[in-house]
Design a protein around this motif. Structure first.
Motif, mmCIF file in Angstrom:
data_model
loop_
_atom_site.group_PDB
_atom_site.id
_atom_site.type_symbol
_atom_site.label_atom_id
_atom_site.label_comp_id
_atom_site.label_asym_id
_atom_site.label_seq_id
_atom_site.Cartn_x
_atom_site.Cartn_y
_atom_site.Cartn_z
ATOM 1 N N ALA A 68 -7.212 -37.423 17.819
ATOM 2 C CA ALA A 68 -7.264 -38.192 16.502
ATOM 3 C C ALA A 68 -6.440 -39.263 17.571
ATOM 4 O O ALA A 68 -6.720 -40.689 17.514
ATOM 5 C CB ALA A 68 -6.063 -37.794 16.600
ATOM 6 N N SER A 69 -6.403 -38.987 18.909
ATOM 7 C CA SER A 69 -5.011 -39.476 19.950
ATOM 8 C C SER A 69 -6.352 -40.811 20.728
ATOM 9 O O SER A 69 -6.173 -41.938 20.541
ATOM 10 C CB SER A 69 -4.263 -39.088 20.948
ATOM 11 N N PHE A 70 -6.976 -40.356 21.020
ATOM 12 C CA PHE A 70 -8.165 -41.099 21.712
ATOM 13 C C PHE A 70 -9.006 -41.912 20.765
ATOM 14 O O PHE A 70 -9.498 -42.958 20.771
ATOM 15 C CB PHE A 70 -9.698 -39.903 21.765
ATOM 16 N N GLU A 71 -9.337 -41.640 19.290
ATOM 17 C CA GLU A 71 -9.584 -42.481 18.270
ATOM 18 C C GLU A 71 -8.977 -43.692 17.709
ATOM 19 O O GLU A 71 -9.165 -44.659 18.254
ATOM 20 C CB GLU A 71 -10.205 -41.338 17.473
ATOM 21 N N LYS A 72 -7.487 -43.251 18.243
ATOM 22 C CA LYS A 72 -6.319 -44.426 17.451
ATOM 23 C C LYS A 72 -6.540 -45.073 19.310
ATOM 24 O O LYS A 72 -6.276 -46.842 19.210
ATOM 25 C CB LYS A 72 -5.060 -44.069 18.103
ATOM 26 N N LEU A 73 -6.805 -45.189 20.699
ATOM 27 C CA LEU A 73 -6.756 -45.211 21.801
ATOM 28 C C LEU A 73 -7.993 -46.346 21.998
ATOM 29 O O LEU A 73 -7.735 -47.979 22.142
ATOM 30 C CB LEU A 73 -6.714 -44.951 23.131
ATOM 31 N N ILE A 74 -9.279 -46.231 20.970
ATOM 32 C CA ILE A 74 -10.441 -46.609 21.191
ATOM 33 C C ILE A 74 -10.613 -47.679 20.596
ATOM 34 O O ILE A 74 -10.542 -48.948 20.607
ATOM 35 C CB ILE A 74 -11.901 -46.001 21.952
#
Length: 188
Positions: A15-21
């Motif tokens: 979820a953090s990676f998705e928000k980041l990209i």
């Protein structure tokens, strides 16, 4: 905020990676579109970039900018695909419908002269065809500088080459592009 998302992503938080990209999706797509020349391949290369980035996020070093790291992956993914294919086929539809304006937008301009529209499209096609005749390294530097507007420093970081190399490669690439265009346009 971004550094926190990176830290969580490194720990495997999807979820953090998705928000980041989310912030970088459009930039990744634009680089991929310029490198590949068409919408479908750009989408595929963007997706491949994000998959590779997620798999490699554990190797990301916080001393570099996340964007630079991600754009480097994008360039490398595109270069790998171009090498696999040996030749990229441009999609006429993608040529006419990209961020620089669609044929519909140009035609709807009441002041546009049909001859000028035709000449502009011909030149655009010639430039894209010439770009595809450059080596991957030459094409990368021209796309990043002349089409996407990155600074020499940013290009050096993305491609992991010194600024002097960026400048010389860009100079040689522009010369090669000019020669290719002169040959193409003299043949018409």
């Amino acid at each position: 905020m971004e550094s926190l998302l990176i830290e969580k992503s490194v720990q495997g938080d999807v979820a953090s990676f998705e928000k980041l990209i989310v912030k970088y999706n459009r930039y990744v797509y634009n680089i991929a579109f310029r490198m590949m020349g068409n919408e479908e391949d750009a989408k595929d290369m963007s997706q491949e970039t994000l998959i590779k980035a997620f798999k490699a996020i554990g190797q990301f070093k916080m001393e570099a900018n996340f964007s630079t790291w991600l754009y480097r992956i994008t360039i490398n993914v595109c270069k790998d695909e171009i090498r696999k294919r040996k030749e990229t086929v441009l999609s006429y539809d993608a040529t006419l419908n990209n961020d620089e304006g669609s044929l519909k937008d140009i035609i709807q301009d009441e002041h546009a002269n049909p001859i000028l529209i035709y000449e502009k499209l011909e030149l655009k096609e010639a430039i894209e065809e010439a770009l595809n005749k450059l080596s991957e390294d030459s094409k990368s530097v021209v796309v990043l500088k002349d089409l996407l507007g990155y600074s020499y420093e940013e290009i050096g970081e993305i491609l992991q080459i010194p600024i002097g190399t960026v400048r010389s490669r860009l100079n040689r690439s522009r010369g090669a592009l000019k020669n290719i265009l002169q040959v193409q346009l003299s043949d018409d």
